[in-house]
Design a protein around this motif. Structure first.
Motif, mmCIF file in Angstrom:
data_model
loop_
_atom_site.group_PDB
_atom_site.id
_atom_site.type_symbol
_atom_site.label_atom_id
_atom_site.label_comp_id
_atom_site.label_asym_id
_atom_site.label_seq_id
_atom_site.Cartn_x
_atom_site.Cartn_y
_atom_site.Cartn_z
ATOM 1 N N MET A 9 -1.125 7.090 2.334
ATOM 2 C CA MET A 9 -2.216 7.226 1.905
ATOM 3 C C MET A 9 -1.695 6.684 0.416
ATOM 4 O O MET A 9 -1.364 5.365 0.255
ATOM 5 C CB MET A 9 -1.480 9.030 0.738
ATOM 6 C CG MET A 9 -0.720 8.962 0.346
ATOM 7 S SD MET A 9 -0.162 10.582 -0.037
ATOM 8 C CE MET A 9 0.374 11.111 1.040
ATOM 9 N N SER A 10 -3.462 6.387 -0.057
ATOM 10 C CA SER A 10 -3.623 5.597 -1.234
ATOM 11 C C SER A 10 -2.740 5.448 -2.245
ATOM 12 O O SER A 10 -2.977 4.590 -3.116
ATOM 13 C CB SER A 10 -5.295 5.013 -0.743
ATOM 14 O OG SER A 10 -5.814 6.764 -1.774
ATOM 15 N N ALA A 11 -2.833 6.915 -2.231
ATOM 16 C CA ALA A 11 -1.928 6.918 -4.084
ATOM 17 C C ALA A 11 -0.136 5.984 -3.894
ATOM 18 O O ALA A 11 0.240 5.984 -4.935
ATOM 19 C CB ALA A 11 -0.849 9.192 -3.754
ATOM 20 N N VAL A 12 0.052 5.862 -2.938
ATOM 21 C CA VAL A 12 1.022 4.510 -2.818
ATOM 22 C C VAL A 12 0.806 2.947 -1.985
ATOM 23 O O VAL A 12 1.336 3.492 -1.321
ATOM 24 C CB VAL A 12 2.633 5.465 -1.387
ATOM 25 C CG1 VAL A 12 3.181 6.584 -2.462
ATOM 26 C CG2 VAL A 12 1.818 6.292 -0.489
ATOM 27 N N CYS A 13 -0.391 3.154 -2.079
ATOM 28 C CA CYS A 13 -1.069 2.056 -2.027
ATOM 29 C C CYS A 13 -0.971 1.897 -0.177
ATOM 30 O O CYS A 13 -0.655 0.792 0.196
ATOM 31 C CB CYS A 13 -0.398 0.688 -2.703
ATOM 32 S SG CYS A 13 -0.236 0.746 -4.454
ATOM 33 N N THR A 31 -0.483 -3.357 1.345
ATOM 34 C CA THR A 31 -0.690 -2.887 0.609
ATOM 35 C C THR A 31 -1.634 -2.547 0.243
ATOM 36 O O THR A 31 -3.287 -3.193 0.765
ATOM 37 C CB THR A 31 -0.318 -2.619 -0.478
ATOM 38 O OG1 THR A 31 -0.149 -3.909 -0.900
ATOM 39 C CG2 THR A 31 1.525 -2.746 0.109
#
Length: 191
Positions: A65-69, A96
């Motif tokens: 997910m984008s929250a963890v790049c 990333t």
């Protein structure tokens, strides 16, 4: 476009043009608490290698997910991308949100031309991210990448218009232009 950030033992990091043809979530081990570490695995069809290993890239990994790049790519296989990232073994790379990843059709003709005319000149250079002040380079073979700090975006002025190229004295410097740098630029001394 110049987002090949770090090198492994002198190896040039991959920058490819590719289509994504498949996607799956895979376990890649466990964290220190024994919880599974999940990554998204994209299967890609490499169209062109601009920089990188001699082996074609066929798999790209990213966080889930984008929250963890993590990066989300279109898997319909119709969209081509310019993708930079970090080499992994056996035709694989990791990407990333901080890597330069753009739909091929959104690149300007200048960017596309620059990829073929001058991009390989930076293979021995290392681009160092500058996420916040203070930041500096630690070796002459480095170029400081400030788009995230100054423009608050990955696809800023440096990424879109400059190349980090090696000069005659062995140092690396940002260069803007379509044609290969003139001898005067490559031989220039820093002030």
């Amino acid at each position: 476009m110049r987002a090949e950030k770090e090198r492994n033992a002198g190896e040039c990091q991959p920058v490819i043009r590719a289509k994504v043809v498949g996607e799956s979530e895979v376990d890649t081990g466990n964290d220190i608490y024994g919880n599974p570490i999940k990554r998204i695995q994209y299967e890609v069809k490499q169209i062109k290698m601009f920089k990188g290993p001699t082996q074609d890239i066929d798999t790209i990994f990213t966080a889930p997910m984008s929250a963890v790049c993590g990066v989300t790519l279109d898997v319909a296989g119709k969209k081509e991308y310019l993708i930079s990232g970090k080499s992994e073994a056996n035709g694989r790379m990791h990407v990333t949100l901080c890597d330069y990843i753009m739909p091929w059709d959104s690149l300007s003709s200048t960017q596309k031309k620059g990829l073929t005319q001058r991009y390989q000149m930076g293979c021995e250079c290392k681009i160092v991210r500058c996420p916040s002040l203070p930041c500096e380079i630690s070796a002459p073979e480095e170029c400081l990448w400030t788009d995230m700090m100054i423009e608050k975006q990955v696809h800023g002025r440096q990424a879109n218009h400059y190349a980090c190229v090696k000069r005659a004295d062995g140092s690396c410097s940002w260069y803007r232009g379509i044609a290969s740098p003139k001898k005067e630029f490559l031989d220039a001394d820093d002030p």
